[in-house]
Enzyme design. Sequence first.
Site, PDB file in Angstrom:
ATOM      1  N   ASP A  75       0.853  -1.194   0.000  1.00 37.14           N
ATOM      2  CA  ASP A  75       0.000   0.000   0.000  1.00 37.14           C
ATOM      3  C   ASP A  75       0.894   1.252   0.000  1.00 37.14           C
ATOM      4  O   ASP A  75       2.057   1.205   0.403  1.00 37.14           O
ATOM      5  CB  ASP A  75      -0.969   0.007   1.191  1.00 37.14           C
ATOM      6  N   GLU A 140      -0.009  -0.789   5.879  1.00 29.80           N
ATOM      7  CA  GLU A 140       1.090  -0.257   6.683  1.00 29.80           C
ATOM      8  C   GLU A 140       0.943   1.245   6.822  1.00 29.80           C
ATOM      9  O   GLU A 140       1.213   1.819   7.862  1.00 29.80           O
ATOM     10  CB  GLU A 140       2.438  -0.595   6.043  1.00 29.80           C
TER      11      GLU A 140
HETATM   12 ZN   LIG Z   1       6.823   2.111   4.203  1.00 28.55          ZN
END
Ligand SMILES: [Zn+2]
Length: 397
Positions: A75, A140
């Site tokens: 992501d 994340e």
């Molecule tokens: Zn990162």
Amino acid sequence: MTATSPVQNLATLIRCPSVTPAEGGALTALAAMLEPLGFTVERMVMSEPGTPDVENLYARIGTDGPHLMFAGHTDVVPVGDEAAWTHGPFSAEIAGGEMYGRGAVDMKGGIACFVAAVARHIEKHGPPNGSISFLITGDEEGPSINGTSKLLEWAAARGERWDACLVGEPTNPDQLGDMIKIGRRGSVSGAVTVHGVQGHAAYPHLADNPVRSVIALADALMDPPFDAGTADFQPSNLEVTTIDVGNRAVNVIPARATASFNIRFNDTWTAETVMAEIVRRLEVAAADDRLRPGRAPVRYEIKWAERPSHVFLTRDDRLIASLSSAIEAAIGRVPQLSTTGGTSDARFIKDYCPVVEFGLVGQTMHMVDERVSVADLETLTMIYETFLARWFGNAGT
Ligand SMILES: [Zn+2]
């Protein structure tokens, strides 16, 4: 497709618009690189009430130990002002020796290089002398709730065990090879609210102003220093991040005032002891009768933010030496072993196996025109490939 080219791998990944929590095709593209290499790829969606569902991926080749995990995220953060980009944020265009795109360094680039290194390793040596797995999340850059921590629990519950982990986050401040991260400071946030009595500014004896007390408590949190640092870590540091009273009237004494804070602490402390020290400082400051002569002690409460991040330091000679010597072999410099910077998903992984972080140069991460030097992609792939051979003990490396 053999996935041995980090540049091609990265172009494929950048063209997937995987802004958290969207998968954007990035995990599908990664699976398509790993399956032909012999990896068993599994995809799972993690959910939690109040947060978006997130897709994650776990892939493994081999059944024996030693077992090396590569961890990361596909992501990316939003592009920001798209019109300000010199080349489209999902275009993967190369100009002046650099590939442009969101995630180029943070951290599709790290994944692209590791995939290429594994592909080259298998081409040269056959399947690894043990196992390699990819633990890749799509969460994340978001709340990090439906990502690495759940993925680790899921894998561990079905018996996955790892001997070491490399996280491919961009760890180098200026040049490739500057820095391996071998630990991180812990982080705790909280807010202290002082309760007073609202009243007229001209009749303070009828009211009880919380502002002076909150300033005194905030000061006690910041001074004296918590410690002087250690051989491995910077000094612990507490910052008061905001003081909120919310009072817009000049003739009113407010009823309450809140100071929020965050502390980054080294391994002199644990999350528990640092929280106890914060409570102790508040108690001492609140009891100081110079603050409120002739009046009752300060009434305050403390509220901790959820989930402290725990401090960790990795001491695994084989892992650190294999990586450090691979970097030295590629660029002729010994990297610095560092514990600086913010938290990362390594804070979850350290509960399962020793973990270090090494990736690209972080200068443009999260910025408009995020980009990576094509030469760096080749060099990082070389470093990862040498690291694999050394860690798995392949001959002639
Ligand atoms: Zn990162």
